[in-house]
Write an enzyme that holds these catalytic residues in place. Sequence first.
Site, PDB file in Angstrom:
ATOM      1  NE  ARG A 271       8.459  -3.001  11.089  1.00 32.28           N
ATOM      2  CZ  ARG A 271       7.365  -2.442  11.064  1.00 32.28           C
ATOM      3  NH1 ARG A 271       7.064  -1.726   9.951  1.00 32.28           N
ATOM      4  NH2 ARG A 271       6.278  -2.879  11.683  1.00 32.28           N
TER       5      ARG A 271
ATOM      6  CE  LYS B  68      -2.655   0.550   3.604  1.00 35.58           C
ATOM      7  NZ  LYS B  68      -2.303   1.933   4.300  1.00 35.58           N
TER       8      LYS B  68
END
Length: 215
Positions: free
Chosen positions: A154, A13
Amino acid sequence: MRWVLLGAPGSGKGTQAERIVKDFKLPHIATGDIFREAIAKETDLGIKAKEYIDRGQLVPDDIVVGIVNEKLSSILEGFLLDGYPRTIVQAEELDKFLLKNKKPLTGVLLISVSQRTILDRLTNRFICEKCGINKDPSDTGDKCKKCGGNFVKRADDNVETVKKRITVYLNQTTPLIEYYKKKKVLYEVNGEGTPFEIYNEIKATLFRLKSEFTM
């Protein structure tokens, strides 16, 4: 054109939003950004939002709606909303605000991907430690081409955490998808391909709608 962009974590997105706002010259309204802006400017609503954030609590819908409406009031001719609405209440309030200003939504763009694809993408991705951009799968280098930062993994991109994020997204977004389907303003794009393939489908959809609205 006034668009809402929906997509799960890992749907691409963010990447697609950058391309849309560039090609269609639309302001990109990400709720995180406008919250930070309202807090930094110490607006009345920004101060109220900060009180909840500092306590680790969710900001109530009326404050969220107020902050978004303040931002949208100056760009009603066109925008891409990213990260809002998150609830049916917020969606209803957005509709009321836009209809009051005689500027209804053009549509809601949903980038649709399977849970397996989300899991694969997020547990295997690397991001730039400086600018936060995702590393393109075709990029074999260790440095970000945009800012020169190092690509890192991450800590929360693990299977257990990603599954929880998928569950939260589905719980939040499924009612919104049904809400916009009933209004016949939902346009679904297959997010399983390459970023280039996905954007081609998005661009074709947006150009088609743009031509219909300007006829």
